[in-house]
Design a protein around this motif. Structure first.
Motif, PDB file in Angstrom:
ATOM      1  N   THR A   3      16.613  18.738 -45.998  1.00 31.59           N
ATOM      2  CA  THR A   3      16.146  18.659 -47.385  1.00 31.59           C
ATOM      3  C   THR A   3      15.469  19.942 -47.882  1.00 31.59           C
ATOM      4  O   THR A   3      14.894  19.951 -48.972  1.00 31.59           O
ATOM      5  N   SER A   4      15.523  21.008 -47.087  1.00 33.62           N
ATOM      6  CA  SER A   4      14.903  22.260 -47.532  1.00 33.62           C
ATOM      7  C   SER A   4      15.638  23.462 -46.941  1.00 33.62           C
ATOM      8  O   SER A   4      16.412  23.328 -45.993  1.00 33.62           O
ATOM      9  N   ALA A   5      15.373  24.628 -47.510  1.00 31.35           N
ATOM     10  CA  ALA A   5      15.965  25.872 -47.014  1.00 31.35           C
ATOM     11  C   ALA A   5      15.044  27.023 -47.384  1.00 31.35           C
ATOM     12  O   ALA A   5      14.353  26.971 -48.406  1.00 31.35           O
ATOM     13  N   ARG A   6      15.023  28.052 -46.552  1.00 26.24           N
ATOM     14  CA  ARG A   6      14.282  29.270 -46.859  1.00 26.24           C
ATOM     15  C   ARG A   6      15.293  30.348 -47.222  1.00 26.24           C
ATOM     16  O   ARG A   6      16.182  30.660 -46.435  1.00 26.24           O
ATOM     17  N   LEU A   7      15.142  30.912 -48.409  1.00 22.04           N
ATOM     18  CA  LEU A   7      16.045  31.948 -48.898  1.00 22.04           C
ATOM     19  C   LEU A   7      15.258  33.242 -49.050  1.00 22.04           C
ATOM     20  O   LEU A   7      14.096  33.219 -49.469  1.00 22.04           O
ATOM     21  N   LEU A  44       9.392  45.149 -50.312  1.00 20.78           N
ATOM     22  CA  LEU A  44      10.229  44.593 -51.381  1.00 20.78           C
ATOM     23  C   LEU A  44      11.008  43.346 -50.954  1.00 20.78           C
ATOM     24  O   LEU A  44      11.949  42.936 -51.613  1.00 20.78           O
ATOM     25  N   THR A  45      10.600  42.750 -49.841  1.00 26.06           N
ATOM     26  CA  THR A  45      11.255  41.530 -49.362  1.00 26.06           C
ATOM     27  C   THR A  45      10.619  40.320 -50.041  1.00 26.06           C
ATOM     28  O   THR A  45       9.397  40.208 -50.101  1.00 26.06           O
ATOM     29  N   VAL A  46      11.453  39.434 -50.553  1.00 29.53           N
ATOM     30  CA  VAL A  46      10.983  38.193 -51.175  1.00 29.53           C
ATOM     31  C   VAL A  46      11.582  37.014 -50.436  1.00 29.53           C
ATOM     32  O   VAL A  46      12.676  37.102 -49.870  1.00 29.53           O
ATOM     33  N   GLN A  47      10.840  35.924 -50.424  1.00 26.65           N
ATOM     34  CA  GLN A  47      11.365  34.703 -49.820  1.00 26.65           C
ATOM     35  C   GLN A  47      10.758  33.492 -50.505  1.00 26.65           C
ATOM     36  O   GLN A  47       9.661  33.552 -51.045  1.00 26.65           O
ATOM     37  N   ARG A  48      11.511  32.415 -50.466  1.00 36.00           N
ATOM     38  CA  ARG A  48      11.074  31.170 -51.086  1.00 36.00           C
ATOM     39  C   ARG A  48      11.656  30.010 -50.290  1.00 36.00           C
ATOM     40  O   ARG A  48      12.856  29.986 -49.995  1.00 36.00           O
ATOM     41  N   THR A  49      10.814  29.051 -49.932  1.00 36.61           N
ATOM     42  CA  THR A  49      11.286  27.810 -49.341  1.00 36.61           C
ATOM     43  C   THR A  49      11.453  26.813 -50.476  1.00 36.61           C
ATOM     44  O   THR A  49      10.526  26.604 -51.261  1.00 36.61           O
ATOM     45  N   VAL A  50      12.649  26.252 -50.590  1.00 36.57           N
ATOM     46  CA  VAL A  50      12.918  25.268 -51.634  1.00 36.57           C
ATOM     47  C   VAL A  50      13.105  23.909 -50.980  1.00 36.57           C
ATOM     48  O   VAL A  50      13.711  23.790 -49.922  1.00 36.57           O
ATOM     49  N   GLY A  51      12.543  22.902 -51.585  1.00 38.27           N
ATOM     50  CA  GLY A  51      12.630  21.537 -51.064  1.00 38.27           C
ATOM     51  C   GLY A  51      13.330  20.625 -52.044  1.00 38.27           C
ATOM     52  O   GLY A  51      13.808  21.057 -53.096  1.00 38.27           O
ATOM     53  N   SER A  70      22.098  39.932 -57.029  1.00 34.34           N
ATOM     54  CA  SER A  70      22.748  39.866 -55.723  1.00 34.34           C
ATOM     55  C   SER A  70      24.099  39.169 -55.869  1.00 34.34           C
ATOM     56  O   SER A  70      24.344  38.482 -56.860  1.00 34.34           O
ATOM     57  N   PRO A  71      24.962  39.319 -54.868  1.00 36.53           N
ATOM     58  CA  PRO A  71      26.150  38.471 -54.853  1.00 36.53           C
ATOM     59  C   PRO A  71      25.708  37.004 -54.738  1.00 36.53           C
ATOM     60  O   PRO A  71      24.603  36.725 -54.264  1.00 36.53           O
ATOM     61  N   VAL A  72      26.541  36.095 -55.149  1.00 38.66           N
ATOM     62  CA  VAL A  72      26.239  34.673 -55.012  1.00 38.66           C
ATOM     63  C   VAL A  72      26.368  34.303 -53.541  1.00 38.66           C
ATOM     64  O   VAL A  72      27.348  34.654 -52.885  1.00 38.66           O
ATOM     65  N   GLY A  73      25.361  33.621 -53.022  1.00 40.61           N
ATOM     66  CA  GLY A  73      25.379  33.154 -51.639  1.00 40.61           C
ATOM     67  C   GLY A  73      25.542  31.646 -51.595  1.00 40.61           C
ATOM     68  O   GLY A  73      25.293  30.955 -52.595  1.00 40.61           O
ATOM     69  N   PHE A  74      25.954  31.147 -50.439  1.00 39.01           N
ATOM     70  CA  PHE A  74      26.153  29.712 -50.253  1.00 39.01           C
ATOM     71  C   PHE A  74      25.528  29.279 -48.936  1.00 39.01           C
ATOM     72  O   PHE A  74      25.513  30.048 -47.978  1.00 39.01           O
ATOM     73  N   PHE A  75      25.031  28.060 -48.891  1.00 39.29           N
ATOM     74  CA  PHE A  75      24.578  27.457 -47.640  1.00 39.29           C
ATOM     75  C   PHE A  75      24.753  25.949 -47.736  1.00 39.29           C
ATOM     76  O   PHE A  75      24.875  25.388 -48.824  1.00 39.29           O
ATOM     77  N   ARG A  76      24.779  25.311 -46.589  1.00 39.75           N
ATOM     78  CA  ARG A  76      24.862  23.855 -46.520  1.00 39.75           C
ATOM     79  C   ARG A  76      23.610  23.356 -45.818  1.00 39.75           C
ATOM     80  O   ARG A  76      23.254  23.872 -44.755  1.00 39.75           O
TER      81      ARG A  76
END
Length: 93
Positions: A3-7, A44-51, A70-76
């Motif tokens: 239910t979450s991912a870190r991008l 200049l690194t950014v990150q966000r955990t989305v739930g 950025s290019p569009v990325g995908f994850f499952r």
């Protein structure tokens, strides 16, 4: 997780960076947007955990800053905890 991912990404310059995330079914009506801040102190690194994501679902994401993107990325997301499923991992260098 299921239910979450870190991008994360590296921004071209310091300042606000927009992260857009949506289910990869082609619909933009359910897109979610987050703003993170790139700083020189963090290289200049950014990150966000989305739930609040759905298990076993493909999502698309994109980082953008002003006129650059950025290019569009995908994850499952991972399958639900009680689901029997094949899981594959990949590492990119």
């Amino acid at each position: 997780t299921s239910t979450s991912a870190r991008l994360w990404a590296r921004a071209p310059r310091a300042g606000a960076v927009r992260l857009t995330l949506a289910v990869a079914d082609g619909s933009s009506a359910r897109a979610r947007t987050f703003v993170v801040r790139a700083t020189r102190a963090l290289d200049l690194t950014v990150q966000r955990t989305v739930g609040g994501l759905r298990p076993g679902t493909v999502y698309r994401y994109r980082f953008s800053q002003r006129d650059l993107g950025s290019p569009v990325g995908f994850f499952r997301t991972a399958p639900a905890p009680a689901t029997a499923a094949t899981v594959r991992f990949a590492i990119f260098a």
